[in-house]
Write an enzyme that holds these catalytic residues in place. Structure first.
Site, PDB file in Angstrom:
ATOM      1  N   HIS A   1       8.504 -19.261  32.243  1.00 15.37           N
ATOM      2  CA  HIS A   1       8.906 -18.968  33.614  1.00 15.37           C
ATOM      3  C   HIS A   1      10.421 -18.799  33.725  1.00 15.37           C
ATOM      4  CE1 HIS A   1       4.810 -20.195  34.380  1.00 15.37           C
ATOM      5  NE2 HIS A   1       4.935 -19.755  35.622  1.00 15.37           N
ATOM      6  N   PRO A   2      10.851 -17.940  34.630  1.00 19.95           N
ATOM      7  CA  PRO A   2      12.297 -17.720  34.801  1.00 19.95           C
ATOM      8  C   PRO A   2      12.900 -18.751  35.755  1.00 19.95           C
ATOM      9  CG  PRO A   2      11.088 -16.277  36.279  1.00 19.95           C
ATOM     10  CD  PRO A   2      10.047 -17.041  35.480  1.00 19.95           C
TER      11      PRO A   2
ATOM     12  N   MET B   1       8.552 -23.542  40.987  1.00 18.20           N
ATOM     13  CA  MET B   1       8.027 -23.843  42.306  1.00 18.20           C
ATOM     14  C   MET B   1       7.342 -22.596  42.848  1.00 18.20           C
ATOM     15  SD  MET B   1      10.132 -25.101  45.671  1.00 18.20           S
ATOM     16  CE  MET B   1       9.353 -25.275  47.268  1.00 18.20           C
ATOM     17  N   ALA B   2       6.196 -22.764  43.483  1.00 17.07           N
ATOM     18  CA  ALA B   2       5.518 -21.651  44.148  1.00 17.07           C
ATOM     19  C   ALA B   2       6.291 -21.348  45.432  1.00 17.07           C
ATOM     20  CB  ALA B   2       4.070 -22.012  44.460  1.00 17.07           C
ATOM     21  N   VAL B   3       7.132 -20.313  45.386  1.00 19.17           N
ATOM     22  CA  VAL B   3       8.082 -20.074  46.479  1.00 19.17           C
ATOM     23  C   VAL B   3       7.520 -19.170  47.569  1.00 19.17           C
ATOM     24  CG1 VAL B   3      10.054 -20.425  44.962  1.00 19.17           C
ATOM     25  CG2 VAL B   3       9.155 -18.114  45.297  1.00 19.17           C
TER      26      VAL B   3
END
Length: 473
Positions: free
Chosen positions: A373-374, A427-429
């Site tokens: 993930h970035p 985090m699911a933004v």
């Protein structure tokens, strides 16, 4: 004759309202170049065939010679692999233009150096069958065996299995057999449209990317075809100009078919080079491989009736859902291998199945998943190197529109988080604002390492579930 209910052909297609292709960058036309690599796979008694080759050479109207070698024909084909291929290779690689190769497996086996050059250039290599022969009278079980053997040889020589299939000299059974094989992202034995389209096959939906016989150098070797490079260039340019003009409203695709022994000749290669330069001078022309084009269509155009994951081949399932977990297609593979129940055809059901597959992964696999993930508003985002999914998600939270002070704060928090945990903050933004994200950042910096790994994995599942809701809405 009042009904088409039992007619086995589709004469309507997309009709007057074709789908909007939505090519990358707002391109008006996708131009796709195919190099057919057939030399060494053609009819020849040395290959166990009954007669010599008689198709697509400088000897227009040639007849097969039963039980005999045709030395002129053989040397014409040899030119393609000895000289023509390398001229085309230079022409495309000097311009960094991606190419799809339709490669006959037995031809590949007779010139592995050419295959290595295709791989070095990062060209897509699709299968063009086991031998370049006419399959119209072949029993279906024989043709199926040839397709399987072509895939085996191709995989051994190229290092990866082919994801595209074009038999070319096809039979009534070819498209069905290509769909039954189950491992092809696209089949191309069709000339029926200017856009990809879906067929319902024996193993679920199958994407077809139509090919061409008109914008094809084979017309140098047929009666009433091209007899000069200028004619070839003019026809390709007219085709491109027409589609480019139409593309302001309805973008389409243009396939250009080439053969090493035909377009690889100097006079024809010069015309091809002029056309390539003409295309590259247009900023709204997209030049993909055929696999790139197929993957774009799969992402943006679902089969009729929408996606039903439980009814997809493993190949198509991984193509569409392999990116739901960031750069980790192994999760989609594992979910499909475990068996997808009918409940997996909903976003919630598939999210559960894929989360279970992710949970079964090893600790090392989970660690790699986290590291795939970035950072939020990090260096990859600044360089526009995020996946399409991550780009959209970060943009939805306003992370692509940060003030200098906000960017500085995100950079400081990213660095602090990585220094503490050795991984990116995840985090699911989607649906969150910048203040929500910053608050979570600062709060989670106080977690211990084990708790934060659990939190990161839970957020990854949440990201995947939101992506699946979008796909399966």
């Amino acid at each position: 004759m009042t009904s088409n209910d039992n007619y086995p052909r589709d004469m309507i297609g997309y009709g007057r309202t074709p789908p909007f292709a939505d090519w990358p960058g707002g391109a008006r036309v996708a131009v796709q170049f195919v190099v057919n690599y057939e030399e060494g796979g053609e009819n020849n008694i040395l290959h166990g065939d009954a007669a010599s080759e008689a198709f697509l050479s400088e000897i227009v109207g040639a007849a097969p010679w039963p039980g005999m070698r045709h030395m002129n024909m053989e040397s014409i084909y040899e030119y393609g692999s000895r000289a023509g291929f390398w001229r085309l290779h230079r022409l495309f690689t000097e311009r960094s233009v991606p190419v799809t190769v339709y490669a006959v497996a037995t031809a590949m086996a007779r010139n592995v150096e050419a295959v290595a050059a295709m791989n070095e250039a990062k060209w897509e290599i699709a299968t063009h069958g086991l031998k370049w022969i006419d399959y119209r009278d072949a029993p279906p079980e024989v043709e199926a065996q040839h397709i399987a053997e072509a895939v085996r040889i191709h995989t051994e020589i190229a290092g990866v299995r082919p994801l595209g299939f074009y038999q070319g000299r096809s039979s009534l059974n070819t498209i069905r057999l290509g769909m039954e094989e189950g491992g092809f992202v696209y089949c191309a034995d069709s000339y029926a449209d200017d856009l990809p389209y879906w067929l319902e096959g024996p193993r679920g939906p199958q994407l077809v990317t139509p090919y061409t016989l008109d914008s094809n150098d084979m017309r140098f070797a047929t009666p009433q075809g091209f007899n000069s490079g200028d004619q070839f260039y003019a026809y390709l340019k007219d085709s491109f100009d027409t589609l480019y003009a139409e593309g302001g409203v309805a973008p389409k695709m243009l396939s250009v078919g080439l053969h090493c022994r035909l377009a690889g000749r100097p006079g024809r290669a010069a015309s091809l080079a002029r056309f390539l330069d003409y295309v590259l001078a247009h900023d709204k022309a997209w030049v993909p491989t055929r696999l790139d084009l197929a993957r774009h269509w799969i992402r943006t155009h679902a089969p009729p009736g929408g996606w039903q994951p439980s009814k997809l081949t493993r190949t198509l399932f991984v193509e569409r859902f392999g990116g739901v977990y960031e750069r980790s297609p192994w999760i989609a593979q594992a979910a499909h291998d475990a068996g997808l129940p009918a409940g997996a055809d909903t976003g919630e059901g598939l999210a559960k199945a894929m989360a279970a597959a992710a949970a079964r992964g090893s600790d090392d696999a989970k660690r790699a998943l986290i590291l795939a993930h970035p950072d939020l508003a990090g260096r990859l985002a600044q360089a526009k190197l995020l996946t399409a999914e991550s780009t959209g998600e970060q943009a939805s939270a306003g992370l692509d529109r940060l003030s200098p002070d906000e960017l500085s704060k995100f950079t400081t928090l990213n660095d602090a988080y990585r220094a503490r945990f050795g991984m990116p903050f995840i985090m699911a933004v989607k649906g969150k604002g910048k203040a929500d994200i910053l608050e979570a950042f600062e709060r989670r910096l106080g977690n211990d390492a084990d708790a934060e790994i659990r939190t990161a994995l839970a957020e990854i599942d949440r990201i995947a579930a939101l992506r699946l809701q979008d796909i399966l809405a």
